[in-house]
Design an enzyme around this catalytic site. Structure first.
Site, PDB file in Angstrom:
ATOM      1  N   GLU A   1       5.587  13.474 -15.657  1.00 29.67           N
ATOM      2  CA  GLU A   1       4.796  12.248 -15.751  1.00 29.67           C
ATOM      3  C   GLU A   1       5.651  11.007 -15.521  1.00 29.67           C
ATOM      4  O   GLU A   1       5.217  10.059 -14.870  1.00 29.67           O
ATOM      5  CB  GLU A   1       4.059  12.171 -17.088  1.00 29.67           C
ATOM      6  CG  GLU A   1       3.086  13.309 -17.331  1.00 29.67           C
ATOM      7  CD  GLU A   1       2.093  13.567 -16.204  1.00 29.67           C
ATOM      8  OE1 GLU A   1       1.670  12.604 -15.523  1.00 29.67           O
ATOM      9  OE2 GLU A   1       1.735  14.738 -15.988  1.00 29.67           O
TER      10      GLU A   1
ATOM     11  N   HIS B   1       6.087  10.379 -11.872  1.00 30.22           N
ATOM     12  CA  HIS B   1       4.937   9.710 -11.255  1.00 30.22           C
ATOM     13  C   HIS B   1       5.089   8.197 -11.294  1.00 30.22           C
ATOM     14  O   HIS B   1       4.697   7.496 -10.351  1.00 30.22           O
ATOM     15  CB  HIS B   1       3.631  10.079 -11.971  1.00 30.22           C
ATOM     16  CG  HIS B   1       2.988  11.322 -11.468  1.00 30.22           C
ATOM     17  ND1 HIS B   1       2.539  11.471 -10.174  1.00 30.22           N
ATOM     18  CD2 HIS B   1       2.683  12.483 -12.108  1.00 30.22           C
ATOM     19  CE1 HIS B   1       1.996  12.663 -10.033  1.00 30.22           C
ATOM     20  NE2 HIS B   1       2.078  13.307 -11.188  1.00 30.22           N
TER      21      HIS B   1
END
Length: 169
Positions: free
Chosen positions: A132, A135
């Site tokens: 994450e 990202h």
């Protein structure tokens, strides 16, 4: 419940580094709520980052390794010890590849109210925190692949016929 569509590889927002969050207000809390609704709105999801729903802010939510939460403006400290295992991504639907990651991660950041927080994890939680956070820097897990695995992934991505976004991916 606001389950937002997931952006798919090829969407420029996924390749654009996110802006630091500087205002911890109702708009940020609404973003965290939308991210969590999107995460929990379909089974099997481990995390969703803001760019995956089209927002260029350094925020993600996670539900992995028995832990659930969110982090704003994360930074990571990673172990040198590595773990193997397949990894996939909602923004690269249906493809899973062996992706080495650090075995342990310490993620420091803030909650939606601006309070400092620390999330420590190993195994699957450490993998999710790394995935994450990537990202938020405009990186997808396929960018970390090397050799034959990378070539195989890129061929599969080129051959895929995905829509630009999907609420069910």
């Amino acid at each position: 419940m606001t389950m937002r569509p997931i952006r798919i590889i090829g969407d420029p927002v996924l390749r654009t580094p996110c802006d630091e969050v500087t205002t911890f207000d109702a708009e940020l809390r609404a973003l965290v709520a939308d991210l969590m609704d999107t995460l929990l709105g379909a089974p099997g999801r481990a995390g969703v980052a803001a760019p995956q729903i089209g927002v260029g802010a350094r925020v993600f939510v996670y539900d992995a390794g028995g832990a659930r939460g969110h982090v704003v403006n994360p930074t990571l400290e990673l172990s040198e010890e590595l773990q193997g295992g397949d990894e996939g991504c909602l923004s690269v639907p249906g493809l899973w590849y062996e992706t080495p990651r650090a075995m342990r991660a310490v993620c420091r950041g803030f909650d939606q109210h601006g309070e400092p927080l620390v999330v420590e994890g190993s195994g699957f939680l450490a993998r999710a925190l790394q995935h994450e956070t990537d990202h938020l820097s405009g990186r997808l897990y396929v960018d970390t692949l090397t050799g034959d695995t990378r070539r195989q992934a890129l061929r599969a991505i080129r051959a895929a016929n995905w829509p630009r976004s999907t609420a069910s991916a």
